[in-house]
Design a protein around this motif. Structure first.
Motif, PDB file in Angstrom:
ATOM      1  N   GLU A  73     -30.099 -38.877 -87.303  1.00  0.00           N
ATOM      2  CA  GLU A  73     -29.116 -39.693 -87.987  1.00  0.00           C
ATOM      3  C   GLU A  73     -27.765 -39.338 -87.415  1.00  0.00           C
ATOM      4  OE1 GLU A  73     -29.198 -40.384 -91.994  1.00  0.00           O
ATOM      5  OE2 GLU A  73     -31.373 -40.396 -92.154  1.00  0.00           O
ATOM      6  N   SER A  74     -26.974 -40.322 -87.118  1.00  0.00           N
ATOM      7  CA  SER A  74     -25.671 -40.058 -86.553  1.00  0.00           C
ATOM      8  C   SER A  74     -24.750 -39.523 -87.633  1.00  0.00           C
ATOM      9  CB  SER A  74     -25.178 -41.330 -85.891  1.00  0.00           C
ATOM     10  OG  SER A  74     -23.980 -41.743 -86.382  1.00  0.00           O
ATOM     11  N   PRO A 131     -20.953 -38.655 -89.263  1.00  0.00           N
ATOM     12  CA  PRO A 131     -19.668 -39.356 -89.212  1.00  0.00           C
ATOM     13  C   PRO A 131     -18.744 -38.650 -88.221  1.00  0.00           C
ATOM     14  CG  PRO A 131     -19.809 -38.024 -91.197  1.00  0.00           C
ATOM     15  CD  PRO A 131     -21.162 -37.950 -90.517  1.00  0.00           C
ATOM     16  N   PRO A 189     -12.074 -47.958 -90.872  1.00  0.00           N
ATOM     17  CA  PRO A 189     -12.733 -47.712 -89.581  1.00  0.00           C
ATOM     18  C   PRO A 189     -14.000 -48.541 -89.423  1.00  0.00           C
ATOM     19  CG  PRO A 189     -13.115 -45.877 -91.075  1.00  0.00           C
ATOM     20  CD  PRO A 189     -12.163 -46.824 -91.769  1.00  0.00           C
ATOM     21  N   ASN A 190     -14.408 -48.739 -88.155  1.00  0.00           N
ATOM     22  CA  ASN A 190     -15.621 -49.506 -87.884  1.00  0.00           C
ATOM     23  C   ASN A 190     -16.871 -48.634 -87.966  1.00  0.00           C
ATOM     24  OD1 ASN A 190     -15.299 -48.006 -85.560  1.00  0.00           O
ATOM     25  ND2 ASN A 190     -15.581 -49.719 -84.157  1.00  0.00           N
ATOM     26  N   LYS A 191     -16.692 -47.324 -88.160  1.00  0.00           N
ATOM     27  CA  LYS A 191     -17.794 -46.391 -88.378  1.00  0.00           C
ATOM     28  C   LYS A 191     -17.286 -45.292 -89.291  1.00  0.00           C
ATOM     29  CE  LYS A 191     -16.905 -45.081 -83.670  1.00  0.00           C
ATOM     30  NZ  LYS A 191     -17.463 -45.090 -82.378  1.00  0.00           N
ATOM     31  N   PRO A 192     -18.182 -44.542 -89.923  1.00  0.00           N
ATOM     32  CA  PRO A 192     -17.722 -43.531 -90.869  1.00  0.00           C
ATOM     33  C   PRO A 192     -16.811 -42.484 -90.224  1.00  0.00           C
ATOM     34  CG  PRO A 192     -20.100 -43.825 -91.029  1.00  0.00           C
ATOM     35  CD  PRO A 192     -19.632 -44.609 -89.839  1.00  0.00           C
ATOM     36  N   ASP A 211     -17.623 -35.522 -82.806  1.00  0.00           N
ATOM     37  CA  ASP A 211     -18.101 -36.901 -82.685  1.00  0.00           C
ATOM     38  C   ASP A 211     -19.454 -37.081 -83.359  1.00  0.00           C
ATOM     39  OD1 ASP A 211     -20.071 -36.039 -80.853  1.00  0.00           O
ATOM     40  OD2 ASP A 211     -18.941 -36.707 -79.115  1.00  0.00           O
ATOM     41  N   GLN A 212     -19.982 -38.301 -83.312  1.00  0.00           N
ATOM     42  CA  GLN A 212     -21.222 -38.644 -83.991  1.00  0.00           C
ATOM     43  C   GLN A 212     -22.418 -37.849 -83.473  1.00  0.00           C
ATOM     44  OE1 GLN A 212     -19.001 -40.825 -82.854  1.00  0.00           O
ATOM     45  NE2 GLN A 212     -18.465 -42.139 -84.563  1.00  0.00           N
ATOM     46  N   ALA A 258     -12.451 -45.723 -83.255  1.00  0.00           N
ATOM     47  CA  ALA A 258     -13.051 -46.088 -84.543  1.00  0.00           C
ATOM     48  C   ALA A 258     -12.085 -46.809 -85.474  1.00  0.00           C
ATOM     49  CB  ALA A 258     -13.565 -44.824 -85.237  1.00  0.00           C
ATOM     50  N   ARG A 275      -7.725 -49.331 -81.427  1.00  0.00           N
ATOM     51  CA  ARG A 275      -8.791 -49.416 -80.417  1.00  0.00           C
ATOM     52  C   ARG A 275      -8.249 -49.759 -79.041  1.00  0.00           C
ATOM     53  NH1 ARG A 275     -11.645 -52.436 -84.802  1.00  0.00           N
ATOM     54  NH2 ARG A 275     -12.504 -50.742 -86.019  1.00  0.00           N
TER      55      ARG A 275
END
Length: 185
Positions: free
Chosen positions: A50-51, A53, A77-80, A110-111, A128, A133
């Motif tokens: 699992e990635s 955050p 953000p576009n990701k956690p 990082d993830q 993110a 960006r």
């Protein structure tokens, strides 16, 4: 077949029968070839990754850092993204690091769990964040990340004086707010 997440975090695909044990997910599939031949696919036994955050490790005692993190926190953000104040003694530190090392420069994990520092850390965070960006994309131009790192190192040279200046501004603003509150009572 496309993977589907089932109960208990198992992953299964069309025609699969998921089983779970020991932190691993096992999936076996039965498929039929073009001429009706039966093909058995071996179970997948690798752990499901699992990635994590993106974790921003910042100096919450630094008035400059608090201001910047405040801006980032206000964005979607576009990701956690998780913000962790390094001054929290309960915060577990990444292996092989000290609090002093982490406070000396900007870091993100990082993830994939990799620790990034300086310009590379900013580029990972900016990628993110909406409105930032474009700066992350600019950092991918050959030589740009190198130049950003040199600029960041120059900033670090002046950071202590900038922190003193920001602290004085914060104190002045707090004093004005107290005076205003006392006058309106």
């Amino acid at each position: 077949p496309s993977g589907l997440s089932g109960p208990g975090g198992t992953t299964a695909g069309s025609g699969g029968s998921p089983t779970q044990g020991g932190g691993h997910v096992c999936v076996s599939f039965c498929c039929y070839g073009r001429r009706g031949t039966h093909l058995e696919i071996e179970p997948v036994t690798e752990p499901v990754k699992e990635s994590q955050p993106l974790t921003v490790l910042y100096d919450g005692a630094c008035p400059l850092c608090r201001r910047e993190i405040g801006i980032y926190r206000g964005l979607q953000p576009n990701k956690p993204v998780y913000f962790a104040d390094l001054n929290d003694p309960a915060l577990p530190l990444p292996p092989g690091t000290t609090r002093e090392q982490l406070l000396a420069r900007f870091h993100v994990r990082d993830q994939n769990g990799h620790l990034r520092s300086g310009a590379q850390a900013f580029l990972a965070l900016w990628a993110a964040l909406p409105g930032w960006r474009w700066l992350a994309r600019a950092g991918s131009v050959p030589g740009a990340a190198w130049a950003m790192e040199r600029g960041y190192r120059l900033f670090l040279h002046f950071r202590p004086e900038l922190q003193r200046w920001a602290t004085r501004l914060d104190q002045s603003a707090a004093h004005r707010a107290d005076r205003h509150n006392n006058e309106s009572d």
